[in-house]
Design a protein around this motif. Structure first.
Motif, PDB file in Angstrom:
ATOM      1  N   MET A  97      22.757  49.098  54.691  1.00 44.80           N
ATOM      2  CA  MET A  97      21.689  49.835  54.007  1.00 44.80           C
ATOM      3  C   MET A  97      20.508  48.908  53.732  1.00 44.80           C
ATOM      4  O   MET A  97      19.355  49.302  53.899  1.00 44.80           O
ATOM      5  CB  MET A  97      22.216  50.438  52.697  1.00 44.80           C
ATOM      6  N   THR A 131      18.525  48.328  56.773  1.00 48.06           N
ATOM      7  CA  THR A 131      17.728  49.511  57.100  1.00 48.06           C
ATOM      8  C   THR A 131      16.360  49.416  56.428  1.00 48.06           C
ATOM      9  O   THR A 131      15.350  49.836  56.987  1.00 48.06           O
ATOM     10  CB  THR A 131      18.443  50.790  56.630  1.00 48.06           C
ATOM     11  N   THR A 182      22.796  56.271  50.219  1.00 50.56           N
ATOM     12  CA  THR A 182      22.806  56.839  51.574  1.00 50.56           C
ATOM     13  C   THR A 182      22.012  58.142  51.611  1.00 50.56           C
ATOM     14  O   THR A 182      21.226  58.382  52.542  1.00 50.56           O
ATOM     15  CB  THR A 182      24.261  57.080  52.034  1.00 50.56           C
ATOM     16  N   ASN A 183      22.207  58.995  50.597  1.00 50.08           N
ATOM     17  CA  ASN A 183      21.452  60.248  50.528  1.00 50.08           C
ATOM     18  C   ASN A 183      19.957  59.984  50.376  1.00 50.08           C
ATOM     19  O   ASN A 183      19.131  60.672  50.995  1.00 50.08           O
ATOM     20  CB  ASN A 183      21.954  61.112  49.363  1.00 50.08           C
ATOM     21  N   ASP A 243      26.931  56.199  47.961  1.00 50.14           N
ATOM     22  CA  ASP A 243      26.675  57.532  48.508  1.00 50.14           C
ATOM     23  C   ASP A 243      25.290  58.032  48.095  1.00 50.14           C
ATOM     24  O   ASP A 243      24.570  58.633  48.897  1.00 50.14           O
ATOM     25  CB  ASP A 243      27.745  58.519  48.050  1.00 50.14           C
ATOM     26  N   ILE A 256      18.332  57.378  51.422  1.00 51.02           N
ATOM     27  CA  ILE A 256      17.828  56.878  52.705  1.00 51.02           C
ATOM     28  C   ILE A 256      17.616  58.052  53.661  1.00 51.02           C
ATOM     29  O   ILE A 256      16.628  58.101  54.398  1.00 51.02           O
ATOM     30  CB  ILE A 256      18.773  55.813  53.293  1.00 51.02           C
ATOM     31  N   SER A 257      18.525  59.016  53.631  1.00 50.64           N
ATOM     32  CA  SER A 257      18.375  60.210  54.479  1.00 50.64           C
ATOM     33  C   SER A 257      17.146  61.014  54.068  1.00 50.64           C
ATOM     34  O   SER A 257      16.419  61.531  54.925  1.00 50.64           O
ATOM     35  CB  SER A 257      19.616  61.090  54.380  1.00 50.64           C
ATOM     36  N   GLU A 258      16.909  61.143  52.747  1.00 50.33           N
ATOM     37  CA  GLU A 258      15.745  61.889  52.253  1.00 50.33           C
ATOM     38  C   GLU A 258      14.436  61.211  52.641  1.00 50.33           C
ATOM     39  O   GLU A 258      13.394  61.860  52.754  1.00 50.33           O
ATOM     40  CB  GLU A 258      15.799  61.991  50.723  1.00 50.33           C
ATOM     41  N   ARG A 259      14.494  59.903  52.843  1.00 53.57           N
ATOM     42  CA  ARG A 259      13.278  59.136  53.152  1.00 53.57           C
ATOM     43  C   ARG A 259      12.598  59.645  54.425  1.00 53.57           C
ATOM     44  O   ARG A 259      11.382  59.618  54.535  1.00 53.57           O
ATOM     45  CB  ARG A 259      13.638  57.663  53.295  1.00 53.57           C
ATOM     46  N   SER A 260      13.389  60.151  55.356  1.00 53.52           N
ATOM     47  CA  SER A 260      12.805  60.635  56.615  1.00 53.52           C
ATOM     48  C   SER A 260      11.969  61.894  56.406  1.00 53.52           C
ATOM     49  O   SER A 260      11.094  62.200  57.207  1.00 53.52           O
ATOM     50  CB  SER A 260      13.909  60.899  57.644  1.00 53.52           C
ATOM     51  N   SER A 261      12.216  62.628  55.324  1.00 55.58           N
ATOM     52  CA  SER A 261      11.434  63.839  55.061  1.00 55.58           C
ATOM     53  C   SER A 261      10.127  63.537  54.337  1.00 55.58           C
ATOM     54  O   SER A 261       9.281  64.410  54.200  1.00 55.58           O
ATOM     55  CB  SER A 261      12.263  64.839  54.243  1.00 55.58           C
TER      56      SER A 261
END
Length: 194
Positions: free
Chosen positions: A95, A98, A23-24, A20, A26-31
């Protein structure tokens, strides 16, 4: 339930938390900016955590294979745990893909395929003393060949690491020289503008 089963569940839950967290991240990477040192550090941290999780999953797989002998689990419980582990492994592989960590998905490319060794006792069944000595020699020869292969891999990796280190040293010197040149140019410009 016995303590080894509880430790498996505990280890699995820790793996889930780590997944988890990844995953978080990886999501933060877009910012983050697409490139730059911060993005590289963030990606490296994600890769490191994926590798840690992969090792943890391998450990869980090993513990799971030893559980039936240590503690009686129903077939339904074993299948449930195998499914839980397979689902988490699938998630980790996604992951890793990705981040283009193809080597994670196929460790065999580095270490060779994982082959379960045939139990030495079953190989020695029916052999007399000479046969057992011959089997020992054969096993030692196989181990020596494996060590030679590992040594070649380590030496190759060492040479690559030395080359990378040399390149980094060269780039560091070039950057230092460039910094000096910029400082000299900057001081000349200040002198001329005064």
């Amino acid at each position: 339930m016995a303590s080894s089963g509880d430790s498996w569940i505990r280890e699995y839950n820790e793996g889930l938390k780590l997944a988890d967290d990844i995953t978080n991240m990886i999501s933060e990477r877009s910012s983050l900016p697409a490139s730059g040192p911060e993005a590289q550090r963030h990606s490296s941290a994600i890769r490191r955590k994926i590798t840690i999780l992969g090792t943890r999953l391998d450990n869980l797989q090993s513990i799971l294979s030893k559980l039936p002998g240590k503690q009686p689990l129903s077939e339904k419980e074993m299948n449930r745990r195998k499914d839980m582990l397979a689902n988490l492994k699938s998630k980790v592989s996604q992951m890793a893909s990705t981040l283009n960590m193809s080597s994670f998905a196929n460790r065999d490319s580095l270490l060779g395929p994982e082959i379960k060794p045939v139990d030495a006792t079953s190989r020695a069944t029916g052999l007399d003393n000479y046969g057992v000595v011959g089997l020992q020699r054969q096993i030692m020869k196989e181990q020596d060949e494996g060590l030679e292969s590992l040594e070649e891999t380590v030496m190759s990796t060492k040479h690559i690491a030395l080359a990378v280190n040399e390149e980094l040293g060269l780039q560091t010197r070039l950057i230092d020289d460039l910094d000096e040149h910029v400082d000299v140019t900057d001081s000349r410009l200040q002198v001329r503008t005064c």
